[in-house]
Design an enzyme around this catalytic site. Structure first.
Site: not given
Ligand code: RIB
Length: 469
Positions: A226, A255
């Site tokens: 954040e 991600d």
């Molecule tokens: O970055 C989040 C991910 O971390 C989740 O989806 C989980 O699977 C782990 O790999």
């Protein structure tokens, strides 16, 4: 229409077992959760889906187990339109699984059993060299064997393909084997592991990102949740504040940042523009539960990007010329209201010594600036007279000047600059002076909640002193 960017992800695919609860149980304790769901995850898979949702052609290179989850994972990739020709089923292995615990504020804790992800070997990557040779960007993370990560970085280098390494989750690694990557994108935990440096304040985070650069990485993007993200390269490090949202689940936000960043870069945006967009993409991904289903489609993102319009960030070394130009153009010598020396060497010196100078940008055009300075550093006689009239409390600092480009007035830019400053220095007292004749500035600052606390006179001119305390 330009062709869609092509992205390859060498990485993990997991089944996420997600429990939402009030708090994480202590050792030996059982607590009730509020909600449970099973969804598709894994850092590699999440980045692939984010890139796909942003409009890229995506090929996934991964291993899943010979179980129901493996089949479902491959179907999920196909449903998103991701190329699964190189998602291999590993006989006898289980598909990777992640137990995810989400707290009411959206924060998560994750435990991963890597399963088939651990079977993705350097030879598997070598066998798809021809596929990698045809993409614009390769993404790789640490949920597969490190030897495979090193091999991917070396292969991308050999092929001349842009490569992004996300060292997640945090694991001790041979950084020298990764420095050939174009971008190294850790989060706070990972950066702390590699540098042992503290990251509590933005200043510390900027120093930590620079430290990673000194380890041989050309470009480091440090994600801060954040608090936004930092780009460090060569001598400079710049902070990009996060987009404001109400998070419900932050799982996979890092991600979402990386998958979208890869696409924005491949579309030809410069690092800064790509980071600002990725910051918003990641923030939006936290407003819905889960990962893949929470990642916005490109059209939704573009609408939100336009709606948010003006963005504020702190100036870095490479911004000095633009900052100086706007301040000088609004100086008293050019018919504006700003007094003082705002020539380039002065701005460069201030940025170099760590002063916070905020820039407001609209469609990548600089439209506003807010300068701040620590009391002890101020040399301007007006500031000395102001501090004499109102010294302020411990930790008070000098606010101003602030200027908004004439073509961008009436859009709340002053308020946005001030909001960011207040977020960065919670509880700190901002002190400023305004010429008594400048009614507009006085009214605008009173509207922000500042109050008049003193007055002073200098060289026949009367000034009012305002404080945020
Ligand atoms: O970055 C989040 C991910 O971390 C989740 O989806 C989980 O699977 C782990 O790999």
């Amino acid at each position: 229409m330009p062709p869609a960017p092509r992205v390859a992800v060498v990485g993990s695919a997991n089944t996420d077992l997600i429990t939402h609860g009030e708090r994480f149980p202590r050792p030996g304790e059982t607590v009730f959760g509020q909600r449970f769901e099973i969804s598709f995850g894994g850092k590699g898979a999440n980045q692939a889906v984010a890139a796909r949702q942003c409009g890229a052609e995506v090929v996934m290179i991964a291993k899943v187990g010979s179980d129901l989850f493996g089949t479902a994972t491959i179907r999920n990739f196909s449903d998103f339109g991701i190329d699964t020709s190189h998602v291999y089923v590993c006989e006898g292995a289980a598909t990777g699984a992640a137990t995810v615990f989400v707290e009411p504020n959206g924060q998560n804790r994750i435990l991963v059993a890597k399963g088939a992800n651990d079977e993705l070997r350097p030879a598997d990557i070598e066998s798809v060299a021809a596929v990698l040779a045809g993409v614009d960007v390769v993404l790789v993370q640490f949920e597969i064997p490190l030897a495979t990560v090193y091999h991917t970085v070396a292969l991308a280098k050999r092929l001349g393909i842009r490569c992004i390494v996300n060292p997640a989750p945090a694991l001790p690694a041979d950084l020298a084997a990764l420095t050939a990557a174009d971008y190294f994108i850790p989060n706070e935990t990972e950066a702390e592991l590699f540098t042992r440096a503290p990251l509590s304040t933005i200043e510390e985070a900027l120093a930590c990102a620079r430290l990673l650069g000194l380890k041989g990485f050309r470009k480091v993007v440090l994600t801060l949740g954040e608090r936004g993200s930092i780009l460090a390269e060569a001598e400079s490090a710049v902070h990009f504040p996060a987009a404001a949202v109400q998070p419900v689940d932050t799982t996979g936000a890092g991600d979402a940042f990386i998958g979208s960043f890869a696409v924005f870069l491949a579309e030809g945006l410069c690092d800064r523009d790509a980071i600002e967009r990725a910051n918003l993409y990641a923030a939006l991904s936290t407003t819905k539960p889960g990962t893949h289903r929470a990642f916005p489609q490109r059209a939704e993102f573009d609408t939100e990007w336009k709606r948010r319009g003006v963005r504020v960030r702190r100036a870095g070394a490479t911004d000095a010329a633009a900052v100086s130009a706007l301040l000088v153009a609004n100086g008293i010598g050019h018919g504006g209201a700003l007094v003082g020396n705002w020539e380039l060497p002065e701005i460069q010196m201030r940025i170099e010594r760590g002063d916070s100078i905020y820039m407001a940008e609209e469609s990548d055009r600089l439209v506003g600036i807010l300068v701040t300075e620590e009391r002890a550093r101020a040399t301007n006689p007006r500031i000395a007279a102001m501090l004499n009239a109102w010294p302020g409390s411990a930790g008070a600092y000098v606010y101003g000047p602030v200027c908004v480009d004439s073509a961008a007035r009436g859009k709340g830019i002053l308020a946005k600059l001030y909001e960011q400053l207040a977020r960065d220095r919670p509880g700190g007292e901002a002190i400023l002076f305004i010429r008594s004749s400048n009614e507009l500035s006085l009214k605008a600052h009173l509207r922000l909640g500042l109050r008049e606390v003193a007055q002073f006179e200098l060289a026949g001119e009367r000034y009012r002193v305002l404080s945020s305390a």
